[in-house]
Every structure is written in structure tokens, then in C-alpha cells.
Design an enzyme around this catalytic site. Structure first.
Site, PDB file in Angstrom:
ATOM      1  CE  LYS A 161       8.075  -6.750  -6.380  1.00 27.29           C
ATOM      2  NZ  LYS A 161       8.511  -6.012  -7.586  1.00 27.29           N
TER       3      LYS A 161
ATOM      4  CE1 TYR B 151       7.548  -0.811  -5.676  1.00 23.00           C
ATOM      5  CE2 TYR B 151       5.286  -1.560  -5.505  1.00 23.00           C
ATOM      6  CZ  TYR B 151       6.640  -1.833  -5.547  1.00 23.00           C
ATOM      7  OH  TYR B 151       7.088  -3.136  -5.470  1.00 23.00           O
TER       8      TYR B 151
ATOM      9  NE  ARG C 169      18.471  -3.430  -3.326  1.00 16.66           N
ATOM     10  CZ  ARG C 169      17.601  -2.918  -4.189  1.00 16.66           C
ATOM     11  NH1 ARG C 169      16.289  -3.045  -3.962  1.00 16.66           N
ATOM     12  NH2 ARG C 169      18.000  -2.306  -5.268  1.00 16.66           N
TER      13      ARG C 169
ATOM     14  CB  THR D 196      15.336  -4.545 -10.922  1.00 13.75           C
ATOM     15  OG1 THR D 196      15.918  -3.823  -9.838  1.00 13.75           O
ATOM     16  CG2 THR D 196      13.844  -4.266 -10.965  1.00 13.75           C
TER      17      THR D 196
ATOM     18  NE  ARG E 243      13.825  -8.976  -7.896  1.00 20.81           N
ATOM     19  CZ  ARG E 243      14.106  -7.747  -7.464  1.00 20.81           C
ATOM     20  NH1 ARG E 243      15.323  -7.248  -7.642  1.00 20.81           N
ATOM     21  NH2 ARG E 243      13.186  -7.015  -6.869  1.00 20.81           N
TER      22      ARG E 243
ATOM     23  CG  ASN F 297      10.859  -7.809  -9.656  1.00 22.07           C
ATOM     24  OD1 ASN F 297       9.849  -7.797  -8.961  1.00 22.07           O
ATOM     25  ND2 ASN F 297      11.675  -6.784  -9.755  1.00 22.07           N
TER      26      ASN F 297
ATOM     27  CG  HIS G 125      10.069  -4.006  -2.638  1.00 21.34           C
ATOM     28  ND1 HIS G 125      10.572  -3.023  -3.458  1.00 21.34           N
ATOM     29  CD2 HIS G 125      10.159  -3.515  -1.374  1.00 21.34           C
ATOM     30  CE1 HIS G 125      10.932  -1.980  -2.732  1.00 21.34           C
ATOM     31  NE2 HIS G 125      10.685  -2.255  -1.460  1.00 21.34           N
TER      32      HIS G 125
ATOM     33  CD  GLU H 289      10.634   0.266   0.892  1.00 17.21           C
ATOM     34  OE1 GLU H 289      10.717   0.720  -0.256  1.00 17.21           O
ATOM     35  OE2 GLU H 289      11.169  -0.817   1.240  1.00 17.21           O
TER      36      GLU H 289
END
Ligand code: CMP
Length: 156
Positions: free
Chosen positions: A9, A49, A85, A91, A102, A112, A115, A126
Site C-alpha cells: 500500500k 474494495y 495471510r 488487519t 504488520r 496497514n 493487502h 483480484e
């Protein structure tokens, strides 16, 4: 083998963490199949999103994600979606476990850093969105693939 989408991000880019985060995925043994960096337009972010459209943070999330460069990655590996993940962590970065991306680098819920697709259907959707042109994805075999996995048990 499974493929998943990861986005680094704008906060990860601004904080100079692209290399550090990418190294986590590479050194884990995930294969980098696609990588591109640009400031993506709102239309793409809105589609990405869409599932959060009714949530109070939707507008600011789209605003934030289109505010500056993002790095989009396609990663491949056995159970890549779940593996990624786990590496990324919870999150809310303040609650993410040490050792996760994170958990080690973030202090925010919204900023964060990363994604990652949260399931098979999401990954397919996606990746179709972010890597609509399959020419942007490279099919290649790491020279040490047979050392990353058990040939008999996992590559048969
Ligand atoms: P991401 O994995 O990109 O998926 C949706 C994003 O929305 C999430 O990471 C956060 O950046 C953001 N998000 C989710 N829940 C909240 C929340 N309660 N408040 C602020 N941002 C949120």
C-alpha cells in the site's frame, strides 16, 4: 500451486519498505510471478474494495489507496493464499503478532502496509482485476524448486 494477489500500500511505499516486505515473501519460498508499481486509478480501487462499499471506511480507503504508488504482486506457491495471510498478520497492525509483516512494521488499522487476498474466489477475482493482461505474469520455475518442496510428497 496456488496464486494470490498482494498489494504493498502507499504507506509501505512511502516508508521505503518495498524491499523489506518483498524479501519476507521471497525468503519464505513464494515465487514472484507478477510485479508492477504505479498510482492506480480510483475505478480499479473501487472495484477491488467493492465488498466494503457499505462500510464507513470505504471512501477513505479508496482515497488512500489511490493517493500514491502501490506495488501489486502475484505470488505463487503451495497454499499461497493462506501462507501469505499468515505472513501478513492481523488487519489491525497494532494487534498483529510479532514476526508478521504488520506486527513488525505497522501501528495502524488503515495504514496497514499490505493487502492480501483472503480466499480462493477472492484471489481469482483480484488477480483478474490487477493482472487482467496475463502477459504481465511470468511462468517460470525457480532453479531450487525441488529443494523448496518435497519432490515425492508435494511436487508429484
Ligand atoms: P485490506 O486487507 O486492504 O482490506 C480492507 C481494508 O480496509 C483493510 O485492509 C484496512 O486497511 C481497511 N479496514 C478494514 N477495517 C477497517 C476499519 N474498521 N477501520 C479502518 N480501516 C479498516
Amino acid at each position: 500451486m496456488e496464486r494470490t494477489l498482494v498489494l504493498l500500500k502507499p504507506d509501505a511505499v512511502q516508508r521505503g519498505l518495498i524491499g523489506t516486505i518483498l524479501a519476507r515473501f521471497e525468503s519464505k519460498g513464494l515465487k514472484l510471478v507478477g510485479l508492477k508499481m504505479r498510482t492506480f486509478d480510483r475505478a480499479l480501487l473501487e472495484q477491488h474494495y467493492e465488498v466494503h462499499k457499505e462500510r464507513p471506511f470505504y471512501a477513505s480507503l479508496v482515497e488512500f489507496m489511490s493517493s500514491g504508488p502501490v506495488v501489486a504482486l502475484c505470488l505463487e506457491g503451495k497454499d499461497a493464499i493462506a501462507v501469505v495471510r499468515t505472513l501478513v498478520g492481523k488487519t489491525n497492525a497494532r494487534e498483529a503478532a510479532p514476526g508478521t509483516i504488520r506486527g513488525d512494521f505497522g501501528m495502524s488499522f488503515s495504514n496497514n502496509l499490505v493487502h492480501a487476498s483472503d480466499g480462493e474466489d477472492t484471489a481469482e477475482f483480484e488477480l483478474g482485476l490487477w493482472f487482467a493482461d496475463s502477459a504481465e505474469l511470468s511462468d517460470w520455475n525457480p532453479a531450487d524448486l525441488e529443494w523448496r518442496y518435497s519432490v515425492k510428497e508435494e511436487l508429484a
